[in-house]
Write a protein that holds these residues in place. Structure first.
Motif, PDB file in Angstrom:
ATOM      1  N   MET A   1      26.688 -72.871-131.987  1.00  0.00           N
ATOM      2  CA  MET A   1      28.045 -73.336-132.675  1.00  0.00           C
ATOM      3  C   MET A   1      29.089 -72.783-131.293  1.00  0.00           C
ATOM      4  O   MET A   1      29.127 -71.862-131.095  1.00  0.00           O
ATOM      5  N   THR A   2      29.973 -73.629-131.186  1.00  0.00           N
ATOM      6  CA  THR A   2      31.087 -73.468-130.228  1.00  0.00           C
ATOM      7  C   THR A   2      32.276 -72.827-131.254  1.00  0.00           C
ATOM      8  O   THR A   2      32.559 -73.338-132.069  1.00  0.00           O
ATOM      9  N   GLU A   3      32.447 -71.608-130.891  1.00  0.00           N
ATOM     10  CA  GLU A   3      33.393 -70.719-131.938  1.00  0.00           C
ATOM     11  C   GLU A   3      34.604 -70.001-130.926  1.00  0.00           C
ATOM     12  O   GLU A   3      34.271 -69.884-129.814  1.00  0.00           O
ATOM     13  N   GLY A   4      35.764 -70.153-131.539  1.00  0.00           N
ATOM     14  CA  GLY A   4      36.838 -69.254-130.999  1.00  0.00           C
ATOM     15  C   GLY A   4      36.767 -67.853-131.245  1.00  0.00           C
ATOM     16  O   GLY A   4      35.818 -67.312-131.769  1.00  0.00           O
ATOM     17  N   LYS A   5      37.957 -67.308-131.549  1.00  0.00           N
ATOM     18  CA  LYS A   5      37.927 -65.834-131.621  1.00  0.00           C
ATOM     19  C   LYS A   5      37.915 -65.551-132.888  1.00  0.00           C
ATOM     20  O   LYS A   5      38.795 -66.156-133.727  1.00  0.00           O
ATOM     21  N   TRP A   6      37.236 -64.469-133.430  1.00  0.00           N
ATOM     22  CA  TRP A   6      36.778 -64.341-134.896  1.00  0.00           C
ATOM     23  C   TRP A   6      38.064 -63.647-135.213  1.00  0.00           C
ATOM     24  O   TRP A   6      38.354 -62.671-134.632  1.00  0.00           O
ATOM     25  N   GLN A   7      38.698 -63.725-136.323  1.00  0.00           N
ATOM     26  CA  GLN A   7      39.566 -62.998-136.613  1.00  0.00           C
ATOM     27  C   GLN A   7      39.504 -62.400-138.282  1.00  0.00           C
ATOM     28  O   GLN A   7      38.907 -63.225-139.087  1.00  0.00           O
ATOM     29  N   ARG A   8      40.008 -61.332-138.684  1.00  0.00           N
ATOM     30  CA  ARG A   8      40.001 -60.833-140.045  1.00  0.00           C
ATOM     31  C   ARG A   8      41.343 -60.800-140.449  1.00  0.00           C
ATOM     32  O   ARG A   8      42.422 -60.540-139.807  1.00  0.00           O
ATOM     33  N   SER A   9      41.290 -60.608-141.932  1.00  0.00           N
ATOM     34  CA  SER A   9      42.531 -60.528-142.511  1.00  0.00           C
ATOM     35  C   SER A   9      43.498 -59.078-142.332  1.00  0.00           C
ATOM     36  O   SER A   9      42.555 -58.199-142.016  1.00  0.00           O
ATOM     37  N   SER A  10      44.553 -58.993-142.176  1.00  0.00           N
ATOM     38  CA  SER A  10      45.311 -57.911-141.951  1.00  0.00           C
ATOM     39  C   SER A  10      45.038 -56.906-143.029  1.00  0.00           C
ATOM     40  O   SER A  10      45.685 -55.730-142.994  1.00  0.00           O
ATOM     41  N   ASN A  18      33.277 -55.382-144.546  1.00  0.00           N
ATOM     42  CA  ASN A  18      33.169 -55.832-145.765  1.00  0.00           C
ATOM     43  C   ASN A  18      34.176 -56.902-145.914  1.00  0.00           C
ATOM     44  O   ASN A  18      34.881 -57.026-146.820  1.00  0.00           O
ATOM     45  N   CYS A  19      34.295 -57.442-144.952  1.00  0.00           N
ATOM     46  CA  CYS A  19      35.434 -58.611-144.671  1.00  0.00           C
ATOM     47  C   CYS A  19      34.918 -60.036-144.472  1.00  0.00           C
ATOM     48  O   CYS A  19      33.812 -60.049-143.980  1.00  0.00           O
ATOM     49  N   VAL A  20      35.750 -61.021-144.778  1.00  0.00           N
ATOM     50  CA  VAL A  20      35.464 -62.282-144.285  1.00  0.00           C
ATOM     51  C   VAL A  20      36.195 -62.646-142.993  1.00  0.00           C
ATOM     52  O   VAL A  20      37.327 -62.189-143.087  1.00  0.00           O
ATOM     53  N   GLU A  21      35.484 -62.821-141.942  1.00  0.00           N
ATOM     54  CA  GLU A  21      36.193 -63.379-140.816  1.00  0.00           C
ATOM     55  C   GLU A  21      36.026 -64.898-140.586  1.00  0.00           C
ATOM     56  O   GLU A  21      35.234 -65.577-141.253  1.00  0.00           O
ATOM     57  N   VAL A  22      37.172 -65.532-139.967  1.00  0.00           N
ATOM     58  CA  VAL A  22      37.303 -66.855-139.705  1.00  0.00           C
ATOM     59  C   VAL A  22      37.558 -67.306-138.229  1.00  0.00           C
ATOM     60  O   VAL A  22      38.018 -66.267-137.340  1.00  0.00           O
ATOM     61  N   ALA A  23      36.914 -68.488-137.748  1.00  0.00           N
ATOM     62  CA  ALA A  23      37.311 -68.593-136.498  1.00  0.00           C
ATOM     63  C   ALA A  23      37.435 -70.342-136.318  1.00  0.00           C
ATOM     64  O   ALA A  23      36.571 -70.915-137.062  1.00  0.00           O
ATOM     65  N   GLY A  28      35.369 -77.526-137.285  1.00  0.00           N
ATOM     66  CA  GLY A  28      36.075 -77.275-138.521  1.00  0.00           C
ATOM     67  C   GLY A  28      36.439 -75.610-138.384  1.00  0.00           C
ATOM     68  O   GLY A  28      36.834 -75.186-137.277  1.00  0.00           O
ATOM     69  N   VAL A  29      36.351 -74.905-139.400  1.00  0.00           N
ATOM     70  CA  VAL A  29      36.707 -73.630-139.713  1.00  0.00           C
ATOM     71  C   VAL A  29      35.322 -72.909-139.948  1.00  0.00           C
ATOM     72  O   VAL A  29      34.553 -73.203-140.741  1.00  0.00           O
ATOM     73  N   ALA A  30      34.973 -71.865-139.055  1.00  0.00           N
ATOM     74  CA  ALA A  30      33.729 -70.993-139.492  1.00  0.00           C
ATOM     75  C   ALA A  30      34.112 -70.031-139.973  1.00  0.00           C
ATOM     76  O   ALA A  30      35.182 -69.107-139.944  1.00  0.00           O
ATOM     77  N   ASP A  35      29.814 -57.940-142.298  1.00  0.00           N
ATOM     78  CA  ASP A  35      28.399 -56.995-142.048  1.00  0.00           C
ATOM     79  C   ASP A  35      27.360 -58.020-141.700  1.00  0.00           C
ATOM     80  O   ASP A  35      26.098 -57.526-141.602  1.00  0.00           O
ATOM     81  N   SER A  36      27.381 -59.178-141.765  1.00  0.00           N
ATOM     82  CA  SER A  36      26.370 -60.070-141.394  1.00  0.00           C
ATOM     83  C   SER A  36      26.759 -61.149-140.182  1.00  0.00           C
ATOM     84  O   SER A  36      26.776 -62.327-140.523  1.00  0.00           O
ATOM     85  N   PRO A  37      27.232 -60.757-138.907  1.00  0.00           N
ATOM     86  CA  PRO A  37      27.864 -61.433-138.087  1.00  0.00           C
ATOM     87  C   PRO A  37      27.148 -62.514-137.782  1.00  0.00           C
ATOM     88  O   PRO A  37      27.531 -63.832-136.879  1.00  0.00           O
ATOM     89  N   SER A  38      25.803 -62.604-137.650  1.00  0.00           N
ATOM     90  CA  SER A  38      24.888 -63.721-136.998  1.00  0.00           C
ATOM     91  C   SER A  38      24.605 -65.049-137.993  1.00  0.00           C
ATOM     92  O   SER A  38      24.104 -66.154-137.534  1.00  0.00           O
ATOM     93  N   GLU A  39      25.290 -64.866-139.223  1.00  0.00           N
ATOM     94  CA  GLU A  39      25.173 -66.134-140.191  1.00  0.00           C
ATOM     95  C   GLU A  39      26.618 -66.321-140.427  1.00  0.00           C
ATOM     96  O   GLU A  39      27.714 -65.684-140.682  1.00  0.00           O
TER      97      GLU A  39
END
Length: 65
Positions: A1-10, A18-23, A28-30, A35-39
Motif C-alpha cells: 500500500m502506498t501510504e502517506g504519513k500516519w497521523q493520530r488525533s490530538s 489505543n488510537c486510530v491513525e489515518v493516512a 483513499g484514506v487508510a 497497537d496493530s500497525p501492520s493491519e
C-alpha cells in the motif's frame, strides 16, 4: 500500500497505543489501530465522512453484550 504519513488525533495521549491513525493513500484514506500497525483498511473519503457524520449524530450504537 502506498501510504502517506500516519497521523493520530490530538486527543490521543502521548505514547498511547489505543488510537486510530489515518493516512492519505493513492486509493483513499487508510485507517489502522496504533497497537496493530501492520493491519490497515482503506476507505474512500466519502465513506469516512459518512462514518464521522454518523458517529457525531449518535446514529451508531455500541455493540450489545
Amino acid at each position: 500500500m502506498t501510504e502517506g504519513k500516519w497521523q493520530r488525533s490530538s486527543f490521543s495521549p502521548d505514547g498511547g497505543n489505543n488510537c486510530v491513525e489515518v493516512a492519505a493513500t493513492a486509493h483513499g484514506v487508510a485507517l489502522r489501530e496504533s497497537d496493530s500497525p501492520s493491519e490497515a483498511i482503506t476507505v474512500t473519503p466519502g465513506a469516512l465522512r459518512e462514518l464521522i457524520r454518523g458517529v457525531r449524530a449518535r446514529e451508531l450504537a455500541p455493540p450489545r453484550a
